[in-house]
Structures are given as C-alpha cells and as structure tokens.
Design a protein around this motif. Structure first.
Motif, short mmCIF file in Angstrom:
data_model
loop_
_atom_site.label_atom_id
_atom_site.label_comp_id
_atom_site.label_asym_id
_atom_site.label_seq_id
_atom_site.Cartn_x
_atom_site.Cartn_y
_atom_site.Cartn_z
N GLY A 159 4.81 0.25 5.02
CA GLY A 159 4.22 1.06 3.96
C GLY A 159 2.82 0.61 3.61
N ASP A 160 2.45 0.83 2.38
CA ASP A 160 1.08 0.51 1.95
C ASP A 160 0.89 -0.95 1.60
N SER A 161 1.98 -1.69 1.37
CA SER A 161 1.87 -3.02 0.78
C SER A 161 1.02 -4.03 1.55
N PRO A 162 0.99 -4.01 2.89
CA PRO A 162 0.13 -4.97 3.57
C PRO A 162 -1.26 -4.43 3.90
N ILE A 163 -1.55 -3.21 3.44
CA ILE A 163 -2.80 -2.55 3.83
C ILE A 163 -3.85 -2.71 2.73
N ILE A 164 -4.87 -3.50 3.02
CA ILE A 164 -5.97 -3.69 2.08
C ILE A 164 -6.66 -2.34 1.85
N GLY A 165 -6.84 -2.00 0.58
CA GLY A 165 -7.43 -0.72 0.23
C GLY A 165 -6.39 0.31 -0.16
N ALA A 166 -5.17 0.15 0.32
CA ALA A 166 -4.08 1.05 -0.05
C ALA A 166 -3.30 0.44 -1.21
N LYS A 189 -2.38 7.63 2.31
CA LYS A 189 -3.12 8.85 2.64
C LYS A 189 -4.39 9.04 1.83
N ILE A 190 -4.46 8.38 0.66
CA ILE A 190 -5.69 8.49 -0.15
C ILE A 190 -6.40 7.14 -0.28
N ASP A 232 -4.01 12.22 -9.54
CA ASP A 232 -4.37 13.64 -9.38
C ASP A 232 -4.70 13.97 -7.92
N ARG A 233 -5.31 13.02 -7.23
CA ARG A 233 -5.63 13.23 -5.81
C ARG A 233 -4.35 13.40 -4.99
N ILE A 234 -3.33 12.61 -5.33
CA ILE A 234 -2.04 12.74 -4.64
C ILE A 234 -1.37 14.06 -4.98
N LEU A 235 -1.45 14.46 -6.23
CA LEU A 235 -0.80 15.69 -6.66
C LEU A 235 -1.37 16.91 -5.93
N LYS A 236 -2.63 16.85 -5.55
CA LYS A 236 -3.23 17.95 -4.81
C LYS A 236 -2.66 18.06 -3.41
N ARG A 237 -2.11 16.97 -2.90
CA ARG A 237 -1.61 16.95 -1.52
C ARG A 237 -0.13 17.32 -1.43
N TYR A 238 0.60 17.20 -2.53
CA TYR A 238 2.04 17.43 -2.50
C TYR A 238 2.41 18.56 -3.46
#
Length: 326
Positions: free
Chosen positions: A216-223, A245-246, A271-277
């Motif tokens: 998932g996102d947990s090891p990804i710097i910036g996520a 994704k954002i 809000d950016r996520i809400l636009k995608r889902y």
C-alpha cells in the motif's frame, strides 16, 4: 525604485510570517527565534497515545525528532494486541504477515521497506536503509536479507489470535475493506524537536486478507508520509491505493506551502480523492498534518478517524473532521 520595492516586499513578507504564530515558517534565507520552538508529537489513531508517550521521552530529553518517531512507532509494532501494525498484524490471504514502513528526517533523507516478513520492527530497518545504503527502498527477500545482515532477529509474527482470525476468514474468503475497522490502519507520526526540526514515520501490516505481495501507501515517500523542514509534514491512513493515486502526503505539504492551514490542506487532499471516486461508502482515507509552527490538523472522508497529540502538558485524542458527518 526596484531596490525600494524589494525592501518593502521583504518587510511585508517578514511581518506576515511572524504575526499570529509562535514560530514563523522557515523559508530559504529567513531566520526564526529558536527559543520559541516547543517540541510536539502527533500520531494517528488510538494507538498513537502510547506511541506518543515513547516519543515524548526522547523529545523531553532534547532528543532528535528522528529518534522520537522511531521509538514512538516501535510501541505498536511490538504490541501483539495491535492487529494492523507489526507483531500481531492480521495476515494476507495466504496467512503471511507482511510489513511496510518508511521514515524521513529533517534533511529530506528517507528510507523504507516493503513486503518485509519475519522482522518485528520494520521502522528500524527502514532507518538503516536510509542511513547505510544509497537507496530509499528495499523490498521482500532483499529487505529481509538486509535486516538479518544488520543484526535483526527472524521471528514468527503470526500470533495465535491473528491465525485464528485468518482461518475464520478462510471459510468465506471474501474481502471487503470496512470503514474504520483496524484492518487497514497504520501508525503514522510527526514530531518537532527542541531544535525546531521535524521528522516522520509510518509503519503497518497493511490490509488484512490482502493479496500476497500487495503493497500500500505506507512505505511510499510522498504517499503515506512526507516531511519538508521548511514547511511541515503530513501523513496518511486508510485505503492506501487511494492515497497513492494522489501522492497524498506530498500534496498536503505543498498545499501548506501555499499558505493553507494543516486542516485546510488535509481537506483539500480529501476533496481530490472524492473527485476520483463516485462511491466512497466503504472507502476511508484520513490525512494528518503539522506545519513548522507546531499547528496541526486532520481531515477524513468518514467520521471516526482520530489522532493523538502530545505537547508535554497532556497526551490527548482528537476527533478529525470529515466529509461525511453521519
């Protein structure tokens, strides 16, 4: 005229930075009153309370924020009752406990591990990746080899309770993330030390019953995590795919750079996520952020996300605001 105009602009900018806050945000070429800086640590969810206590011991001794966040998140990593982080974490659909973690310091250095098995403290392995290798991330068997070569002990992380829950799940083998259930919740932490420097950490066992190999996102710097010592830091929790994704935490920090408060920046990322889902019935994401003033805030899709704050006076849980209120 140009010189006079530049002088006026510099004067106005300086006034705006220092007014209304204890510590001005540090911009390149600017200076701050270091004596005004006060340590603070914030972290996600209820397990942030004991994690904050451990981190505060480092901060209270004028320790480095990097050491504080590492020591802080190691508490839930080692807790067998915590089924979403480290030892005791619920396994993937193959019955394997796989761990992800990352860490970032005030100089922009960072390290992470992904799909790591058999090591109780992935956050400490991530720190060594940062400090002892030219890389940012090690994954899978390579991450395990690196950990063992650096003195970490290989352990069985699948507790009897987690194994029992997995075998019960196998009866139906249906996977559906449940909002605010601790089957996909990390411990993410941000801290400012007495020198005014910020570091952050994130660690998790990821979604329960995930596909073997899922990261998932947990090891990804910036996520899951991002720290900019001139601006502040941010971290995330919830369904990691939506965060990735954002590039969520980096987005939050950049929004704070533009002048938004931590809460405003977190809301804008949501809000950016809400636009995608179109349907977020079963999608929970929460962001937590803190700027260089020590001001903090959070925002989530659904209610129920809380975070812990330790400022030396008390260690308390705060309910995050959310897009959906009922």
């Amino acid at each position: 005229m140009n010189s006079r105009r530049k002088f006026i602009l510099r004067s106005l900018a300086g006034s705006a930075l220092v007014s209304g806050s204890t510590l001005a945000r540090v911009l390149p070429g600017s200076s701050v009153n270091q004596s005004a800086i006060k340590p603070i640590v914030i972290s996600t969810w209820n397990h942030g309370l004991p994690a904050n206590d451990a981190a505060w011991k480092v901060l209270a001794a004028n320790g480095r924020a990097l050491d504080a966040v590492e020591q802080g998140v190691k508490v839930p990593e080692a807790d067998p009752a915590m089924n979403s982080v480290g030892y005791g974490g619920l396994p993937d659909r193959d019955g394997k406990v796989t761990l992800d973690a990352c860490i970032m310091d005030e100089q922009g250095n960072c390290g992470s591990v992904a799909f790591l098995q058999h090591i109780k403290h992935p956050i400490s392995v991530a720190r060594l990746v940062m400090e002892k290798t030219p890389h940012v991330m090690l994954a899978g068997e390579g991450a395990l080899q690196f950990a063992l070569a650096n003195g970490f002990k290989k352990e069985n992380l699948l507790t009897k309770e987690a194994e029992k829950a997995w075998k019960e799940w196998l009866k139906t083998a249906q996977y559906k993330p449940i909002v605010n259930r601790e089957n996909h919740d990390t411990i993410s932490m941000l801290a400012i030390d007495s020198a005014g420097n910020m570091s952050g950490a994130c660690t998790t066992s990821g979604m329960a019953w995930k596909m073997h190999g899922r990261v998932g996102d947990s090891p990804i710097i910036g996520a899951s995590l991002y720290v900019d010592n001139e601006v502040g830091g941010a971290c995330a929790t919830g369904v990691g795919e939506a965060v990735i994704k954002i590039v969520g935490s980096h987005l939050v920090v950049e929004l704070m750079r533009q002048g938004n408060t931590p809460e405003q920046a977190c809301k804008m990322a949501v809000d950016r996520i809400l636009k995608r889902y179109k349907d977020v019935t079963d999608l929970q994401v929460g962001f937590l952020a803190m700027n260089k003033n020590g001001e903090y805030g959070a925002y989530a899709i659904h209610p129920g996300f809380n975070y812990a704050v330790h400022n030396g006076t008390n260690n308390q849980l705060i309910d995050s605001k959310s897009h959906i209120t009922k």
